[in-house]
Scaffold this motif. Structure first.
Motif, PDB file in Angstrom:
ATOM      1  N   SER A  65     -40.271 -28.510  15.741  1.00  0.00           N
ATOM      2  CA  SER A  65     -40.440 -29.848  15.163  1.00  0.00           C
ATOM      3  C   SER A  65     -39.254 -30.203  14.273  1.00  0.00           C
ATOM      4  CB  SER A  65     -41.740 -29.903  14.356  1.00  0.00           C
ATOM      5  OG  SER A  65     -42.851 -29.570  15.159  1.00  0.00           O
ATOM      6  N   ILE A 123     -36.231 -31.122  16.358  1.00  0.00           N
ATOM      7  CA  ILE A 123     -36.349 -32.463  16.941  1.00  0.00           C
ATOM      8  C   ILE A 123     -36.014 -33.525  15.905  1.00  0.00           C
ATOM      9  CG2 ILE A 123     -38.029 -34.133  17.825  1.00  0.00           C
ATOM     10  CD1 ILE A 123     -39.404 -31.764  19.235  1.00  0.00           C
ATOM     11  N   ALA A 161     -42.891 -35.660  16.354  1.00  0.00           N
ATOM     12  CA  ALA A 161     -42.047 -34.467  16.479  1.00  0.00           C
ATOM     13  C   ALA A 161     -42.899 -33.210  16.609  1.00  0.00           C
ATOM     14  CB  ALA A 161     -41.118 -34.360  15.279  1.00  0.00           C
TER      15      ALA A 161
END
Length: 515
Positions: free
Chosen positions: A508, A511, A485
């Protein structure tokens, strides 16, 4: 020596000296000396065998005030100045190459015809600024005065075990203690419970186990108290709070901490173990300025603002192949999520280290495929091209669980994403995966203090810190999923030469929320 050359040499003296042509030549210990009297002193010139000037010494009122040394080709290579003080001592300043920046300086006194050093001055290697003054008594450095912007800020008072420094107190100008450190004792135990969501390990030089940024995260191994016995059978004797590995077995203590809760002491120094149960930092005075600890600073960055993360610190001679094997086994048995490696080894072909070290480093990573290793790219400002003499390890390993981190010019994460690659950082899309802030990053300093350091050594734990924060938010995600990620969510910038770009916590997290 010609009259013009004599005038030229005198121009470099500390004060303008009136010149007389009253010169004489003598041969002393097979070396030609030309001695020229001046109005208030003399100039002594020595020569090489072929007649070139080897040194020029300047005297005033019978005392030397400057000495210049030359190569046989006529270039001045070193210079020393001498300032004679009213208390009978003198300051000796030594220059090499750059005569605007002192290489060293000391205050000395002649006692019974022996030159005794009373103080040693330490200068910044690049700027030449005075950083510290060491006070020496009976040949032992008892105090270091820290100088910042030409002002005395505080002092270290050192504690010794035999001839080795094992701790200090940091005292301000009013005599108040502002910090302290001891290698072989623990004042209070960490508060980690063993039930933290994230487990990290750091392999580094050493750690301040009592620093406020670390103490509440260090994992306690209750199965192996400090008693000289490997109670848990992991090969690391007494790794109660992590371990310090002494490759040569040459470190010893008059006493070493035993039962912390009772304040008792045990294990005499004649039992020299390879490992100690406190991941302490060795103290060296070879570098001027504040007493640093690479591992302490790195750990504080990795642990910044984390709430449910425990740390197993591995300190000492991590370049020893046996230690790397023991670390590998411990990482596996403890199911460590993330490991920081802010160090670099060259290719074994350079001959700088045993091949077994690199073999075991490689095996450590391969044998722990579920653990993600954040590693520093290095500070040579080079493009990694994969050749044996232009790559560092573990940075150039291409394993899926190795993330190589370069450094930006920043001291912290930006909100505007206007990042620039630090000039010192190694780079290249083939081997450098992500970038993180690494320039003048504030972190922990040995003795419960703070300092700013620069390097990819700082960028790597900054990256690991993001991984740990994400793992705390998403404890059911694996370390490899967190890593993926971070790579997918990285911000791509033309000025950042890496495979993925600069780490973005927000991207991140988004995601991970979507999968």
């Amino acid at each position: 020596m010609s009259y013009k050359l004599l005038l030229l040499s005198l121009a470099f003296s500390a004060q303008v000296l009136a010149v007389s042509q009253d010169c004489s030549v003598e041969v002393i210990e097979n070396t030609k000396h030309e001695i020229c009297k001046t109005e208030n002193g003399k100039v002594v010139t020595k020569f090489f065998d072929k007649g070139e000037v080897s040194s020029i010494s300047y005297y005033k009122d019978g005392k030397i005030i400057k000495e210049r040394n030359f190569s046989s080709s006529g270039n001045e290579v070193t210079r020393s100045t001498f300032e004679h003080l009213s208390d009978g001592t003198r300051l000796v300043t030594y220059y090499m190459g750059d005569f605007n920046k002192p290489r060293s300086k000391k205050r000395v006194q002649d006692i019974s015809n022996v030159e005794v050093v009373l103080e040693e001055y330490g200068f910044h290697h690049r700027t030449g600024a005075l950083e510290s003054i060491d006070v020496i008594e009976n040949g032992i450095t008892v105090k270091r005065k820290i100088i910042e912007n030409d002002k005395h800020e505080f002092s270290y008072i050192f504690n010794y075990d035999g001839e080795r420094i094992i701790g200090f107190e940091a005292i301000d100008l009013n005599g108040k203690k502002i910090g302290d450190y001891s290698q072989n004792s623990i004042e209070s135990l960490p508060t980690s419970t063993g039930n933290e969501k994230v487990k990290i390990a750091i392999i580094d030089s050493g750690f301040d186990h009592q620093h406020e940024d670390l103490i509440d995260h260090i994992s306690i191994n209750y199965d192996d108290p400090i008693d000289g016995v490997d109670n848990d059978g992991d090969g690391l004797v007494d790794n109660y709070l992590g371990s310090f590995y002494d490759e040569n077995g040459d470190l010893s203590f008059s006493h070493f901490a035993s039962y912390f809760d009772s304040g008792d002491w045990g294990r005499p120094s004649n039992i020299i173990a390879k490992t100690y149960g406190i991941p302490f930092e060795t103290i060296s005075l070879n570098r001027p300025g504040k007493i640093d600890s690479h591992g302490t600073h790195v750990a504080s960055l990795a642990l910044r603002d984390l709430e449910s993360t425990s740390l197993i610190p591995f300190a000492g001679d991590y370049g020893d192949a046996k230690y790397l094997k023991l670390i590998s086994q411990k990482i596996k048995s403890e199911s460590i999520d993330f490991v920081n490696m802010s160090f670099s080894f060259p290719h074994y072909a350079t001959g700088d280290l045993p091949r077994s070290t690199l073999d075991n480093l490689r095996s450590l990573i391969m044998n722990n495929p579920d653990t993600v290793f954040f590693v520093a790219a290095g500070n040579d400002g080079k493009l990694f091209d994969g050749t044996r003499f232009n790559c560092l390890y573990p940075a150039c390993y291409s394993f899926d669980n190795v993330v190589t981190i370069g450094a930006t010019e920043d001291s912290d994460w930006r909100n505007d994403n206007i990042y620039k690659m630090a000039k010192y950082s190694n780079y290249g899309k083939r081997y450098v995966d992500l970038f993180a802030p690494g320039t003048k990053v504030e972190g922990a300093l040995l003795g419960d203090m703070k300092i700013r350091y620069t390097g990819t050594s700082m960028a790597s734990p900054m990256a690991l810190n993001i991984a740990a924060k994400l793992k705390e938010l998403f404890p059911n995600k694996s370390a490899l999923e967190i890593k993926d990620a971070m790579e997918l969510g990285a911000t791509k910038l033309d000025v950042i030469d890496s495979e993925f770009g600069v780490i973005s916590f927000e991207n991140s997290r988004n995601i991970l929320e979507s999968i």
